[in-house]
Scaffold this motif. Structure first.
Motif, PDB file in Angstrom:
ATOM      1  N   PHE A 116       0.820  -1.210   0.000  1.00 28.46           N
ATOM      2  CA  PHE A 116       0.000   0.000   0.000  1.00 28.46           C
ATOM      3  C   PHE A 116       0.857   1.265   0.000  1.00 28.46           C
ATOM      4  CE2 PHE A 116      -2.210  -3.369   2.478  1.00 28.46           C
ATOM      5  CZ  PHE A 116      -3.058  -3.770   1.453  1.00 28.46           C
ATOM      6  N   GLY A 117       1.931   1.223  -0.823  1.00 33.57           N
ATOM      7  CA  GLY A 117       2.755   2.399  -1.035  1.00 33.57           C
ATOM      8  C   GLY A 117       3.784   2.666   0.033  1.00 33.57           C
ATOM      9  N   THR A 118       3.960   1.741   0.981  1.00 31.73           N
ATOM     10  CA  THR A 118       4.884   1.968   2.099  1.00 31.73           C
ATOM     11  C   THR A 118       5.849   0.798   2.239  1.00 31.73           C
ATOM     12  OG1 THR A 118       3.172   3.207   3.275  1.00 31.73           O
ATOM     13  CG2 THR A 118       5.063   2.480   4.549  1.00 31.73           C
ATOM     14  N   PRO A 119       7.160   1.069   2.350  1.00 34.40           N
ATOM     15  CA  PRO A 119       8.114  -0.019   2.612  1.00 34.40           C
ATOM     16  C   PRO A 119       7.738  -0.747   3.903  1.00 34.40           C
ATOM     17  CG  PRO A 119       9.269   1.978   2.016  1.00 34.40           C
ATOM     18  CD  PRO A 119       7.840   2.367   2.212  1.00 34.40           C
ATOM     19  N   THR A 120       7.811  -2.072   3.855  1.00 28.72           N
ATOM     20  CA  THR A 120       7.242  -2.891   4.925  1.00 28.72           C
ATOM     21  C   THR A 120       8.198  -4.004   5.317  1.00 28.72           C
ATOM     22  OG1 THR A 120       5.023  -2.469   4.062  1.00 28.72           O
ATOM     23  CG2 THR A 120       5.257  -4.334   5.557  1.00 28.72           C
ATOM     24  N   ILE A 121       8.257  -4.279   6.620  1.00 38.33           N
ATOM     25  CA  ILE A 121       8.965  -5.449   7.123  1.00 38.33           C
ATOM     26  C   ILE A 121       7.921  -6.455   7.592  1.00 38.33           C
ATOM     27  CG2 ILE A 121      10.620  -6.349   8.783  1.00 38.33           C
ATOM     28  CD1 ILE A 121      11.889  -4.432   6.814  1.00 38.33           C
ATOM     29  N   PHE A 122       7.957  -7.650   7.016  1.00 41.08           N
ATOM     30  CA  PHE A 122       7.042  -8.717   7.405  1.00 41.08           C
ATOM     31  C   PHE A 122       7.728  -9.596   8.436  1.00 41.08           C
ATOM     32  CE2 PHE A 122       5.631 -13.192   6.345  1.00 41.08           C
ATOM     33  CZ  PHE A 122       4.460 -13.127   7.090  1.00 41.08           C
ATOM     34  N   LEU A 123       7.092  -9.746   9.605  1.00 39.69           N
ATOM     35  CA  LEU A 123       7.641 -10.561  10.694  1.00 39.69           C
ATOM     36  C   LEU A 123       6.679 -11.689  11.031  1.00 39.69           C
ATOM     37  CD1 LEU A 123       8.835  -7.812  13.227  1.00 39.69           C
ATOM     38  CD2 LEU A 123      10.192  -8.952  11.471  1.00 39.69           C
ATOM     39  N   THR A 124       7.227 -12.822  11.409  1.00 43.66           N
ATOM     40  CA  THR A 124       6.368 -13.933  11.805  1.00 43.66           C
ATOM     41  C   THR A 124       7.032 -14.776  12.876  1.00 43.66           C
ATOM     42  OG1 THR A 124       5.135 -15.850  10.995  1.00 43.66           O
ATOM     43  CG2 THR A 124       7.262 -15.436   9.989  1.00 43.66           C
ATOM     44  N   GLY A 125       6.204 -15.496  13.647  1.00 47.34           N
ATOM     45  CA  GLY A 125       6.690 -16.345  14.715  1.00 47.34           C
ATOM     46  C   GLY A 125       6.332 -15.771  16.079  1.00 47.34           C
ATOM     47  N   PRO A 126       6.303 -16.592  17.129  1.00 49.17           N
ATOM     48  CA  PRO A 126       5.945 -16.127  18.472  1.00 49.17           C
ATOM     49  C   PRO A 126       6.819 -14.970  18.961  1.00 49.17           C
ATOM     50  CG  PRO A 126       5.980 -18.523  18.397  1.00 49.17           C
ATOM     51  CD  PRO A 126       6.540 -18.050  17.095  1.00 49.17           C
ATOM     52  N   ALA A 127       8.122 -15.051  18.735  1.00 53.58           N
ATOM     53  CA  ALA A 127       9.017 -13.978  19.183  1.00 53.58           C
ATOM     54  C   ALA A 127       8.709 -12.676  18.455  1.00 53.58           C
ATOM     55  CB  ALA A 127      10.476 -14.375  18.978  1.00 53.58           C
ATOM     56  N   ALA A 128       8.392 -12.801  17.173  1.00 53.74           N
ATOM     57  CA  ALA A 128       8.048 -11.616  16.383  1.00 53.74           C
ATOM     58  C   ALA A 128       6.726 -11.020  16.860  1.00 53.74           C
ATOM     59  CB  ALA A 128       7.963 -11.982  14.905  1.00 53.74           C
ATOM     60  N   ASN A 129       5.755 -11.876  17.154  1.00 58.06           N
ATOM     61  CA  ASN A 129       4.469 -11.381  17.663  1.00 58.06           C
ATOM     62  C   ASN A 129       4.674 -10.590  18.956  1.00 58.06           C
ATOM     63  OD1 ASN A 129       3.077 -12.563  15.553  1.00 58.06           O
ATOM     64  ND2 ASN A 129       2.489 -14.386  16.723  1.00 58.06           N
ATOM     65  N   LYS A 130       5.460 -11.146  19.863  1.00 62.72           N
ATOM     66  CA  LYS A 130       5.724 -10.455  21.130  1.00 62.72           C
ATOM     67  C   LYS A 130       6.426  -9.130  20.877  1.00 62.72           C
ATOM     68  CE  LYS A 130       7.986 -10.936  25.627  1.00 62.72           C
ATOM     69  NZ  LYS A 130       8.796 -11.820  26.518  1.00 62.72           N
ATOM     70  N   PHE A 131       7.410  -9.133  20.005  1.00 63.82           N
ATOM     71  CA  PHE A 131       8.153  -7.914  19.667  1.00 63.82           C
ATOM     72  C   PHE A 131       7.207  -6.826  19.158  1.00 63.82           C
ATOM     73  CE2 PHE A 131      10.233  -5.479  16.230  1.00 63.82           C
ATOM     74  CZ  PHE A 131      11.270  -4.878  16.932  1.00 63.82           C
TER      75      PHE A 131
END
Length: 475
Positions: free
Chosen positions: A74-89
């Protein structure tokens, strides 16, 4: 009218800024590609959501790049994160603020909980949470029970076939209108419902305010709804000050009554209206979607359905005809709520969400630059075979002991300081509704093709039409 050069600069300069920043940080950024300017991976994700293949699309990225990657959405640079540690972060990090589509803030208002950060967010959220805590909600079970009974008697009883999703949306709107705003059935509530139907259609629309566009219609409906809610708020304020209503009558009167030391808890009229808009929107869509998919699943799972029916029959046999469900009754509906949780695990109403980096931060050695957005998707952990055994199997027993589920793996309600404040409210309306439906009806799906798409909420084919049959011992 802006010249072509100015329009070009408006679109090109932000892209150049992020491309320069990406090159500057290229060694620290996670793997992946930003794709084509502006478009990035947006169309691919939206197409996958519409085809109900978004989970597979994201799984493909994880297989290619790992659990952290860069893209453009949607026009914005994005970091995709996944996993329990990423969710907590994502959920507990103060450096990540909510990132909603611009259309949402324009339609719902700038002073809503989804947009605010820091002390403002804590103050507003704290006020809403106090009203929605179990001790407060116990006194509203009877009101919700009455709305559900009226809905079934007026919308289900005279029909052999009903379409579930629009009916569930109508019901949840009525429940929230009654509980949050104290609105009784009548022309005012009907008009507000009509406005919200048009308002919701534009929440994810391109925010271009031109005549006859979905966004324009949504803005106009929002203005009508805000005017109505403002009038309600002012009327209740006058009643509260004159002693003609109590602070616990509904959410509006409760929020109006908050003062605190040095008036530091008092909410402005704008804040009350904006957050009423958010709560009505959020509660209207998520609970109605969950109940629709519970009914969809139970139509094809006789074993689970029998478990729900047996539990509800045990409750009904100890009540006289016409009795209202109580808080104690709801506490006995453990299996039915596990069915709801398992439905949420497999088909979460909210596919994922965004945060915005308020400063440069790092996660597992990778940089998330200031101004970039972070994207997370709930299904990634909720359908992970390493976390949930046989994740594609519908098994409510998974939630028999919730403490056995690792933290930040089941995230249908979010997590951290922004976890959904309406969990308990949703539980009440879902359990009350499912009690009366399963006790009164048997049903079967009318569509042979049992599919759904996301737009952005999951929506079953044709709104889930079902054929009804009265149970012999309905209540």
């Amino acid at each position: 009218m802006a010249s072509p050069i100015i329009l070009a600069l408006i679109f090109v300069l932000p892209i150049l800024y992020f491309l320069i920043k990406e090159r500057r940080y290229s060694s620290k950024l996670p793997p992946g590609s930003l794709g084509l300017p502006i478009v990035g991976q947006s169309l691919a994700l939206l197409r996958a959501m519409n085809d109900n293949t978004a989970e597979q699309w994201l799984a493909g990225r994880i297989k290619k790049y790992g659990p952290i990657s860069k893209m453009s959405l949607f026009g914005t640079p994005t970091i995709f994160l996944t996993g329990p540690a990423a969710n907590k972060f994502i959920f507990v990090n103060d450096a990540l603020a909510p990132q909603q589509p611009r259309s949402i803030s324009l339609i719902l208002g700038r002073r809503n909980m989804l947009e605010l950060v820091g002390d403002d967010h804590r103050r507003l959220r704290g006020a809403v949470v106090q009203f929605l805590k179990p001790e407060m909600l116990t006194k509203y079970v009877g009101k919700i029970d009455g709305e559900v009974k009226h809905h079934i008697n007026s919308e289900w009883k005279r029909h052999q076939t009903v379409t579930v999703l629009p009916l569930m949306k109508s019901l949840t709107f009525d429940i929230i209108s009654s509980l949050l705003f104290g609105l009784e059935r009548g022309p005012q509530r009907d008009a507000l419902c009509k406005d919200f139907v048009e308002l919701l259609a534009g929440l994810w629309a391109v925010p271009v305010n031109l005549p006859f566009t979905t966004f324009n219609k949504s803005l106009r409906a929002s203005a009508h709804a805000r005017k109505a809610l403002t009038e309600i708020t002012r009327k209740k304020k006058a009643m509260l000050e004159s002693g003609h209503c109590s602070p616990s009558e509904d959410l509006i009167t409760y929020l109006l009554s908050l003062k605190g030391e040095d008036n530091n808890c008092a909410l402005s009229e704008e804040e009350i209206v904006d957050n009423a808009m958010v709560l009505l929107t959020a509660g209207h869509d998520t609970s109605s979607t969950l109940m629709t998919f519970m009914i969809r699943h139970l139509a094809n799972d006789p074993e689970t359905l029998q478990g729900v029916v047996h539990e509800q029959e045990e409750i009904a046999k100890n009540k006289l005809s016409g009795d209202t469900l109580t808080w104690n009754d709801l506490s006995k509906m453990k299996y039915t709520w596990r069915v709801a949780m398992e439905t949420l695990r497999m088909i979460p109403p909210i596919f994922g969400s965004f945060r915005r980096a308020l400063k440069d931060i790092e996660f597992e050695g990778h940089l998330i630059p200031k101004g970039w957005q972070v994207f997370w998707a709930s299904n990634i952990t909720q359908m992970d075979a390493n976390i949930f055994h046989e994740p594609t199997k519908f098994d409510p027993i998974r939630f028999e002991n919730s403490s056995s589920i690792p933290p930040y793996c089941f995230v249908a309600f979010g997590g951290g300081p922004r976890i959904c404040p309406g969990n308990e409210f949703a539980r009440i309306e879902i359990l009350v509704t499912m009690h009366y439906i399963v006790m009164q009806y048997k049903w079967k799906l009318c569509c042979k093709e049992d599919t759904f798409k996301r737009d952005p909420m999951p929506s079953p084919l044709h709104g889930l039409p079902i054929e009804l049959e009265f149970r012999d011992s309905h209540v």
